[in-house]
Design a protein around this motif. Structure first.
Motif, PDB file in Angstrom:
ATOM      1  N   TRP A 129       0.851  -1.192   0.000  1.00 32.99           N
ATOM      2  CA  TRP A 129       0.000   0.000   0.000  1.00 32.99           C
ATOM      3  C   TRP A 129       0.885   1.240   0.000  1.00 32.99           C
ATOM      4  CZ3 TRP A 129      -5.254   0.388  -0.351  1.00 32.99           C
ATOM      5  CH2 TRP A 129      -5.958  -0.811  -0.306  1.00 32.99           C
ATOM      6  N   HIS A 131       0.893   5.889  -0.417  1.00 36.77           N
ATOM      7  CA  HIS A 131       0.142   7.148  -0.350  1.00 36.77           C
ATOM      8  C   HIS A 131       0.869   8.230  -1.138  1.00 36.77           C
ATOM      9  CE1 HIS A 131       2.983   8.141   2.888  1.00 36.77           C
ATOM     10  NE2 HIS A 131       2.649   6.989   3.433  1.00 36.77           N
ATOM     11  N   ASP A 133       0.036   9.371  -4.177  1.00 33.51           N
ATOM     12  CA  ASP A 133      -0.872  10.348  -4.785  1.00 33.51           C
ATOM     13  C   ASP A 133      -2.136  10.421  -3.931  1.00 33.51           C
ATOM     14  OD1 ASP A 133      -3.098   8.667  -5.826  1.00 33.51           O
ATOM     15  OD2 ASP A 133      -1.624   7.905  -7.247  1.00 33.51           O
ATOM     16  N   PRO A 134      -2.919  11.490  -4.087  1.00 32.48           N
ATOM     17  CA  PRO A 134      -4.081  11.702  -3.220  1.00 32.48           C
ATOM     18  C   PRO A 134      -5.087  10.550  -3.209  1.00 32.48           C
ATOM     19  CG  PRO A 134      -3.605  13.696  -4.448  1.00 32.48           C
ATOM     20  CD  PRO A 134      -2.703  12.620  -4.997  1.00 32.48           C
ATOM     21  N   ARG A 135      -5.309   9.931  -4.357  1.00 31.98           N
ATOM     22  CA  ARG A 135      -6.279   8.826  -4.414  1.00 31.98           C
ATOM     23  C   ARG A 135      -5.770   7.615  -3.616  1.00 31.98           C
ATOM     24  NH1 ARG A 135     -10.620   6.808  -7.617  1.00 31.98           N
ATOM     25  NH2 ARG A 135     -10.393   4.580  -7.991  1.00 31.98           N
ATOM     26  N   GLU A 136      -4.492   7.277  -3.804  1.00 30.47           N
ATOM     27  CA  GLU A 136      -3.902   6.177  -3.037  1.00 30.47           C
ATOM     28  C   GLU A 136      -3.932   6.486  -1.545  1.00 30.47           C
ATOM     29  OE1 GLU A 136      -0.361   4.001  -5.414  1.00 30.47           O
ATOM     30  OE2 GLU A 136      -0.047   6.139  -5.054  1.00 30.47           O
ATOM     31  N   GLU A 138      -5.982   8.400   0.116  1.00 26.41           N
ATOM     32  CA  GLU A 138      -7.346   8.308   0.626  1.00 26.41           C
ATOM     33  C   GLU A 138      -7.747   6.851   0.857  1.00 26.41           C
ATOM     34  OE1 GLU A 138     -11.765   9.412  -0.950  1.00 26.41           O
ATOM     35  OE2 GLU A 138     -10.190  10.893  -1.307  1.00 26.41           O
ATOM     36  N   CYS A 139      -7.419   5.976  -0.086  1.00 28.95           N
ATOM     37  CA  CYS A 139      -7.733   4.547   0.057  1.00 28.95           C
ATOM     38  C   CYS A 139      -6.989   3.937   1.242  1.00 28.95           C
ATOM     39  CB  CYS A 139      -7.395   3.793  -1.224  1.00 28.95           C
ATOM     40  SG  CYS A 139      -8.480   4.167  -2.607  1.00 28.95           S
ATOM     41  N   GLN A 142      -8.421   5.189   4.580  1.00 32.69           N
ATOM     42  CA  GLN A 142      -9.702   4.560   4.895  1.00 32.69           C
ATOM     43  C   GLN A 142      -9.493   3.143   5.419  1.00 32.69           C
ATOM     44  OE1 GLN A 142     -12.645   5.879   5.262  1.00 32.69           O
ATOM     45  NE2 GLN A 142     -13.424   3.902   5.909  1.00 32.69           N
TER      46      GLN A 142
END
Length: 160
Positions: A129, A131, A133-136, A138-139, A142
């Motif tokens: 996992w 982080h 970029d912003p989408r990664e 956020e996932c 969460q």
């Protein structure tokens, strides 16, 4: 919560005095929660360090000249293992105790909850996992929230 790994070996080493730092069973429980439903077997090591070692590792491996809260070192599984040989080595986490203590104070969090969050966060990095970029991000955040909620720990990103 989904059942954790069927075999989990978490070695915890302390390079600093243990006062105020969770015991090995807590780290093991947090790793198991992060791995639940994601991986069946895992070996990993956690080393709790001081500022000097944390800074040296961050500088050497990431080119950043400061101590950070957690560093993740995924294992490079050797190629060409004989058929039937399974190596569940996941990697290593390095957690910098003084940084964790400072952040917990600054963010008004219980130190154990912050250690739990960083252990889950670092373990997810070992699983790939990210982080970046912003989408990664956020996932990943969460997923961290869900894992920590299963442990009875509040959302670490509130007021962060």
């Amino acid at each position: 919560m989904t059942k954790g790994p069927s075999r989990l070996d978490v070695a915890v080493g302390y390079a600093v005095p243990r006062k105020g730092i969770p015991a090995a069973p807590s780290f093991r429980r947090w790793v198991a929660a992060a791995l639940a439903g994601r991986i069946r077997e895992a070996d990993l090591a956690i080393r709790v360090v001081g500022t000097r070692e944390g800074r040296a590792l961050n500088r050497h491996y990431r080119g950043r000249d400061y101590a950070t809260n957690v560093l993740s070192f995924p294992a490079d599984v050797p190629e060409g293992l004989p058929e039937g040989v399974h190596l569940p080595l996941l990697g290593d986490l390095v957690i910098c105790a003084p940084v964790v203590a400072r952040e917990a104070r600054q963010q008004g969090k219980q130190p154990a909850a912050h250690y739990a969050h960083l252990t889950v966060h670092g373990t997810l990095h070992l699983l790939g996992w990210n982080h970046e970029d912003p989408r990664e991000a956020e996932c990943m955040e969460q997923l961290e929230r869900e894992i920590l909620a299963g442990l009875g720990i509040a959302d670490p990103y509130l007021d962060a």
